[in-house]
Design a protein around this motif. Sequence first.
Motif, PDB file in Angstrom:
ATOM      1  N   HIS A   1      -0.213   9.697   2.475  1.00 47.76           N
ATOM      2  CA  HIS A   1       0.015   8.321   2.040  1.00 47.76           C
ATOM      3  C   HIS A   1      -1.351   7.318   2.479  1.00 47.76           C
ATOM      4  O   HIS A   1      -1.914   7.483   3.372  1.00 47.76           O
ATOM      5  CB  HIS A   1       1.243   7.401   2.604  1.00 47.76           C
ATOM      6  CG  HIS A   1       2.607   8.357   2.401  1.00 47.76           C
ATOM      7  ND1 HIS A   1       3.298   8.255   1.296  1.00 47.76           N
ATOM      8  CD2 HIS A   1       2.828   9.419   2.790  1.00 47.76           C
ATOM      9  CE1 HIS A   1       4.167   8.665   0.972  1.00 47.76           C
ATOM     10  NE2 HIS A   1       4.191   9.595   2.021  1.00 47.76           N
TER      11      HIS A   1
ATOM     12  N   GLY B   1      -0.706   4.168   2.965  1.00 43.14           N
ATOM     13  CA  GLY B   1      -0.102   3.088   3.869  1.00 43.14           C
ATOM     14  C   GLY B   1       1.197   3.529   4.258  1.00 43.14           C
ATOM     15  O   GLY B   1       1.596   4.660   3.811  1.00 43.14           O
ATOM     16  N   ASP B   2       1.821   2.883   4.724  1.00 39.38           N
ATOM     17  CA  ASP B   2       3.347   2.972   5.473  1.00 39.38           C
ATOM     18  C   ASP B   2       4.272   3.410   4.083  1.00 39.38           C
ATOM     19  O   ASP B   2       4.330   3.077   3.109  1.00 39.38           O
ATOM     20  CB  ASP B   2       3.973   1.581   5.870  1.00 39.38           C
ATOM     21  CG  ASP B   2       5.201   2.010   6.600  1.00 39.38           C
ATOM     22  OD1 ASP B   2       5.986   2.990   6.228  1.00 39.38           O
ATOM     23  OD2 ASP B   2       5.617   1.077   7.464  1.00 39.38           O
TER      24      ASP B   2
ATOM     25  N   ASN C   1       3.534   3.794  -0.980  1.00 34.46           N
ATOM     26  CA  ASN C   1       2.035   4.034  -0.923  1.00 34.46           C
ATOM     27  C   ASN C   1       1.439   5.481  -0.935  1.00 34.46           C
ATOM     28  O   ASN C   1       0.657   6.049  -0.039  1.00 34.46           O
ATOM     29  CB  ASN C   1       1.682   3.443   0.579  1.00 34.46           C
ATOM     30  CG  ASN C   1       2.095   1.848   0.557  1.00 34.46           C
ATOM     31  OD1 ASN C   1       1.440   1.390  -0.209  1.00 34.46           O
ATOM     32  ND2 ASN C   1       2.772   1.489   1.653  1.00 34.46           N
TER      33      ASN C   1
ATOM     34  N   THR D   1      -3.817   7.242   5.618  1.00 34.42           N
ATOM     35  CA  THR D   1      -3.218   6.597   6.839  1.00 34.42           C
ATOM     36  C   THR D   1      -2.100   6.963   7.417  1.00 34.42           C
ATOM     37  O   THR D   1      -1.528   6.758   8.546  1.00 34.42           O
ATOM     38  CB  THR D   1      -3.355   5.117   6.527  1.00 34.42           C
ATOM     39  OG1 THR D   1      -2.344   4.768   5.655  1.00 34.42           O
ATOM     40  CG2 THR D   1      -4.743   4.671   6.435  1.00 34.42           C
ATOM     41  N   HIS D   2      -1.192   7.686   6.590  1.00 28.49           N
ATOM     42  CA  HIS D   2       0.187   8.107   6.867  1.00 28.49           C
ATOM     43  C   HIS D   2       0.482   9.380   6.216  1.00 28.49           C
ATOM     44  O   HIS D   2      -0.287   9.915   5.377  1.00 28.49           O
ATOM     45  CB  HIS D   2       1.109   6.937   6.450  1.00 28.49           C
ATOM     46  CG  HIS D   2       1.098   5.660   7.220  1.00 28.49           C
ATOM     47  ND1 HIS D   2      -0.010   4.752   7.179  1.00 28.49           N
ATOM     48  CD2 HIS D   2       1.691   5.076   8.118  1.00 28.49           C
ATOM     49  CE1 HIS D   2       0.152   3.690   7.794  1.00 28.49           C
ATOM     50  NE2 HIS D   2       1.303   3.955   8.574  1.00 28.49           N
TER      51      HIS D   2
ATOM     52  N   SER E   1       4.314  11.848   5.453  1.00 34.39           N
ATOM     53  CA  SER E   1       5.595  12.081   5.146  1.00 34.39           C
ATOM     54  C   SER E   1       6.080  13.597   5.320  1.00 34.39           C
ATOM     55  O   SER E   1       5.345  14.549   5.042  1.00 34.39           O
ATOM     56  CB  SER E   1       6.317  11.163   4.151  1.00 34.39           C
ATOM     57  OG  SER E   1       5.673  11.741   2.764  1.00 34.39           O
TER      58      SER E   1
ATOM     59  N   SER F   1       8.368  10.046   8.691  1.00 35.50           N
ATOM     60  CA  SER F   1       6.967   9.621   8.506  1.00 35.50           C
ATOM     61  C   SER F   1       6.249   9.327   9.849  1.00 35.50           C
ATOM     62  O   SER F   1       6.705   9.153  10.883  1.00 35.50           O
ATOM     63  CB  SER F   1       6.914   8.555   7.438  1.00 35.50           C
ATOM     64  OG  SER F   1       7.656   7.288   7.896  1.00 35.50           O
TER      65      SER F   1
ATOM     66  N   ALA G   1       1.849   8.093  11.459  1.00 34.97           N
ATOM     67  CA  ALA G   1       0.590   7.420  10.878  1.00 34.97           C
ATOM     68  C   ALA G   1      -0.274   8.694  11.335  1.00 34.97           C
ATOM     69  O   ALA G   1      -0.275   9.456  12.187  1.00 34.97           O
ATOM     70  CB  ALA G   1       0.211   6.495  11.885  1.00 34.97           C
TER      71      ALA G   1
END
Length: 121
Positions: free
Chosen positions: A27, A29-30, A38, A76-77, A79, A92, A94
């Motif tokens: 991802h 973003g969050d 994201n 940045t992330h 899941s 998920s 970071a």
Amino acid sequence: MTLGFSTAAANTHLDNTGTTYPWVKLHVGDPGANGTANAATETTRKQASWASAASASKATNADLVWTGVSGSEDFTHFSLWTASTAGSFGGSGAITANAVTSGDTFTIPSGQLTLTVPVAA
């Protein structure tokens, strides 16, 4: 007041999580509460291989490699999922990564993707 799991319970939870949700999606973003926000342009999920949990922590024991990524972006992330496509979302977190350019190879080295659970102290 002491809060958290016992170390043994945390290890059991982490081992179950790694077994049930082995597929890693990237991802930019969050990922949000459902793991769908994201999403990276690179949609391929990679199956993680995990070492056994110890001390309320669990880490991958093999590299996760995306070859020829689909877009230019910053991952940045991540899941976790039950399947390589569709499936159920499990959690998920970071990651720290450099920007990638379309066509690059992106690697999360063995031991660098970790899951942790808070323990009572």
